[in-house]
Design an enzyme around this catalytic site. Sequence first.
Site, PDB file in Angstrom:
ATOM      1  N   GLY A   1      43.464  35.251  37.573  1.00 31.41           N
ATOM      2  CA  GLY A   1      42.521  36.359  37.661  1.00 31.41           C
ATOM      3  C   GLY A   1      42.672  36.981  39.046  1.00 31.41           C
ATOM      4  CB  ALA A   2      43.252  40.495  40.084  1.00 32.23           C
TER       5      ALA A   2
ATOM      6  NE  ARG B   1      50.352  35.054  38.002  1.00 33.89           N
ATOM      7  CZ  ARG B   1      49.421  35.226  37.052  1.00 33.89           C
ATOM      8  NH1 ARG B   1      48.167  34.838  37.256  1.00 33.89           N
ATOM      9  NH2 ARG B   1      49.725  35.799  35.902  1.00 33.89           N
TER      10      ARG B   1
ATOM     11  CD  GLN C   1      45.272  34.324  30.183  1.00 35.85           C
ATOM     12  OE1 GLN C   1      45.615  34.432  29.015  1.00 35.85           O
ATOM     13  NE2 GLN C   1      46.090  34.577  31.178  1.00 35.85           N
TER      14      GLN C   1
ATOM     15  CG  ASP D   1      45.983  41.464  36.919  1.00 37.64           C
ATOM     16  OD1 ASP D   1      45.543  41.579  35.763  1.00 37.64           O
ATOM     17  OD2 ASP D   1      45.982  40.387  37.548  1.00 37.64           O
TER      18      ASP D   1
HETATM   19  O1  MRU Z   1      47.508  36.041  34.145  1.00 35.99           O
HETATM   20  P1  MRU Z   1      46.059  36.090  34.544  1.00 35.99           P
HETATM   21  O2  MRU Z   1      45.180  35.182  33.755  1.00 35.99           O
HETATM   22  O3  MRU Z   1      45.881  35.945  36.042  1.00 35.99           O
HETATM   23  O4  MRU Z   1      45.615  37.588  34.185  1.00 35.99           O
HETATM   24  C1  MRU Z   1      44.298  37.968  34.426  1.00 35.99           C
HETATM   25  C2  MRU Z   1      43.998  39.353  33.997  1.00 35.99           C
HETATM   26  O5  MRU Z   1      44.829  40.075  33.498  1.00 35.99           O
HETATM   27  C3  MRU Z   1      42.604  39.844  34.278  1.00 35.99           C
HETATM   28  O6  MRU Z   1      42.219  40.785  33.333  1.00 35.99           O
HETATM   29  C4  MRU Z   1      42.569  40.509  35.669  1.00 35.99           C
HETATM   30  O7  MRU Z   1      43.192  39.712  36.624  1.00 35.99           O
HETATM   31  C5  MRU Z   1      41.171  40.786  36.098  1.00 35.99           C
HETATM   32  S1  MRU Z   1      40.272  39.290  36.432  1.00 35.99           S
HETATM   33  C6  MRU Z   1      38.748  39.778  36.959  1.00 35.99           C
END
Ligand code: MRU
EC number: 5.3.1.23
Length: 346
Positions: free
Chosen positions: A49-50, A88, A192, A233
């Site tokens: 999550g970003a 990442r 997720q 993200d």
């Molecule tokens: O690969 P992830 O689980 O890190 O991807 C997360 C997402 O795409 C979320 O929608 C984004 O990071 C926003 S989290 C508040």
Amino acid sequence: MAVNSAAIRWLGDHLQLLDQRCLPTETLWLDIRDSQQAADAIRNMVVRGAPAIGITAAYGLALEAQSMGNDASWVTLQNAVATLADSRPTAVNLFWALERLQRYAGDLQGKALAQALAEDAEAIHREDLAANQAMGEFGADLLPSGATVYTHCNTGALATGGHGTALGIIRSAWARNQLTGVFAGETRPWLQGSRLTSWELLNDGIPVTLVADSCAGQLMQQGKIQAVIVGADRITANGDTANKIGTYNLAVLAQHHNIPFIVAAPVSTLDPALPNGSHIVIEERDANEVRNVQGKSLAPEHCPVYNPAFDITPAQLITAIVTERGVVHCPDTAKINSHLAQTKES
Ligand code: MRU
């Protein structure tokens, strides 16, 4: 001083991360003591999550400075900065956090630098919670009374400093009695939605129905969805948005069915340096994430796989972007610019 949220605990001399690979069946906290461990945790999806990635990177750098003692300086920390930045590529919050900490470059050394970095990491952690709470209120204002919404991936307390972005809007709307229910897409391949979002919503008593990602079109066709709400993200200068793979599909479907498509993200997810989404680096992850589920093979062993973790939703498909400063309706470069120029909510 300890700062705690659902998946990130700062204990002053080390960090603890809730291992999101094990949820919802197991609650396991991992100790993180330096920048390499923080980078590995980000890369391997212990934390994801970003905003949560950005918070973890900030603590990771503070821990590295602590371990260097008197030798800590912005110059000696450069390997750690590079290691964290390499974990990442897509979520800009990671780079935003590292850049924010650079404000101490030159001025401070040794323990004073380590302390300043730790205090700023705590501030990033706390500010993210406050941003999500503000976003929750702005976003809930956009929803009709009695709405049922569709969300994708996990954007909740697990993915942020608390409350959540898209899930924060859902939480705030539920608290106002404005929401009838939530459909959560399972979010293949990493799941997720099924493993994390449904778990968070059930824990909060918010009525959630889990669906296979391929169910979204049918739900919209049947008139069961009044808004799609997702996180981000990275949002470029013109409003193009990188988010979990499958988000673009949902935006196209939402436009076809005339359903509002809402993106929620803190200002730290905006990247005005990139003019549009074609400049965003999209992470490609291991083929076995698609071939296997929880270690069980679902495809021929050597079957070629394409596994982009994110896609780009063009700004034209986005009804509104919600940040802690307010709402950008029908986003474009001029509107994002003036949103960034303002210091408080509209
Ligand atoms: O690969 P992830 O689980 O890190 O991807 C997360 C997402 O795409 C979320 O929608 C984004 O990071 C926003 S989290 C508040």
